[in-house]
Write an enzyme that holds these catalytic residues in place. Structure first.
Site, PDB file in Angstrom:
ATOM      1  N   SER A 158      26.296  -1.912 -19.696  1.00 51.59           N
ATOM      2  CA  SER A 158      26.342  -0.599 -20.337  1.00 51.59           C
ATOM      3  C   SER A 158      27.061  -0.693 -21.685  1.00 51.59           C
ATOM      4  CB  SER A 158      27.008   0.414 -19.398  1.00 51.59           C
ATOM      5  OG  SER A 158      26.695   1.735 -19.773  1.00 51.59           O
ATOM      6  N   ASP A 257      16.904   3.114 -14.188  1.00 50.46           N
ATOM      7  CA  ASP A 257      18.037   3.423 -15.060  1.00 50.46           C
ATOM      8  C   ASP A 257      17.588   4.330 -16.203  1.00 50.46           C
ATOM      9  OD1 ASP A 257      20.345   3.426 -16.580  1.00 50.46           O
ATOM     10  OD2 ASP A 257      20.227   1.313 -17.140  1.00 50.46           O
ATOM     11  N   HIS A 287      21.319   2.238 -12.771  1.00 50.13           N
ATOM     12  CA  HIS A 287      22.283   1.765 -13.755  1.00 50.13           C
ATOM     13  C   HIS A 287      23.475   1.059 -13.095  1.00 50.13           C
ATOM     14  CE1 HIS A 287      23.935   1.663 -17.771  1.00 50.13           C
ATOM     15  NE2 HIS A 287      25.027   2.316 -17.403  1.00 50.13           N
TER      16      HIS A 287
END
Length: 313
Positions: A158, A257, A287
């Site tokens: 991320s 995601d 995610h």
């Protein structure tokens, strides 16, 4: 003082006076004892900031030998929208420890300073500092004596995937960079822009868009928007010469995601710049699944894919 809540997610609450309240999930202490093929300890990168890290080393480094094996080093930057997260979180601890053992690599996981107290580009600067620290500590830190500084890899999930990209650019620009970055492995990288993507404009996406916008608002410099170069990779001023020296990239995306689209766009952008890049999609996963389920079969596959990339260069 007005403490009206202006934004929130599972791990953070934002108040109108600019302060935040973080909710810390379960954490794991470092352990000098071997566990599942690795051991780990916490170190300080820069006490004045502070910047800390956790080093994971595989059991191969403890095997008596006339010449200990030379091991690649993976520097990992945790996710959390630049505002939350820590290498001590249980999910990161188990994932990175398992990766160290599985990939037979030294893992250096960085706890950089968080926004909004420390807005970008502070996280980028903190994380680049870890490369310098690594080279300076190798001669005296016994846990790094087997580290091969010509085989350094940058990874993160991320926001950490975003950081890996920016740190790689800084390493290219620093002619005195003491390590060689062979490759980067962004996992579900977090990028954005003022222009909405197709997925972001679809019905049902409002909650995810609101959350992403909140984290960007908290992390980017005052007066900036989502076209800030740290957010929008198309706005980064990188020369053709710098792109020609950019390391190989393995981009991971997850099918379910919300950032999948951004990750694919990032990989395609790099390809157009002449960077050698491969993209891998994990089906039926969301995610940062590897953080929430570090012992899952999907996570094991992810670790093996990272291992192949690291030892294939």
């Amino acid at each position: 003082m007005d403490t009206t809540v202006t934004g929130s997610s599972e791990f953070i609450k934002v108040f109108s006076d600019g302060t935040v309240e973080r909710f810390i999930p379960e954490t794991a202490p470092a352990s000098l004892d071997l566990y599942n093929g690795y051991k780990c300890k916490d170190v300080t990168i820069d006490p004045s900031k502070p910047i800390t890290a956790r080093i994971f080393v595989p059991s191969t480094t403890t095997v008596a030998a006339t010449k200990p094996p030379s091991l690649p080093v993976l520097i990992y930057f945790h996710g959390g929208g630049f505002c939350i997260g820590s290498t001590t979180w249980l999910g990161y601890h188990h994932f990175l420890g398992g990766l160290s053992a599985n990939a037979d690599s030294i893992v250096l996981s960085i706890d950089y300073r968080l926004a909004p107290e420390n807005k970008l580009p502070i996280a980028y600067k903190d994380c680049y500092t870890s490369l310098i620290w690594l080279s300076q500590q190798k001669p005296t830190e016994s846990w790094l004596e087997n580290a091969d500084l010509s085989r350094v890899f940058l990874s993160g999930d991320s926001a950490g995937g975003n950081i890996a990209h920016l740190v790689a650019i800084r390493a290219i620009r620093d002619k005195e960079c003491p390590v060689r970055v062979r490759g980067i492995l962004p996992i579900h990288p977090y990028f954005g822009s003022e222009k909405r993507t197709e997925l972001e404009t679809k019905d049902g996406s409002a909650k995810e868009v609101e959350s992403n916008d909140m984290f960007w608002r908290l992390s980017i410099p005052e007066g900036s928007n989502r076209d800030y170069e740290g957010c929008n990779f198309e706005r980064m001023e990188v020369s053709l010469s710098e792109w020609s020296r950019f390391p190989n990239v393995l981009v991971f995306v997850a099918e379910l995601d919300f950032l999948n689209e951004r990750g694919v766009m990032y990989a395609e952008f790099l390809k157009k710049k002449g960077v050698k890049v491969k993209i891998v999609e994990t089906k039926d996963e969301t995610h940062v699944f590897h953080v929430f389920r570090p012992n899952s079969e999907s996570t094991r596959v992810l670790q093996n894919q990272m291992k192949e990339f690291i030892h294939g260069l």
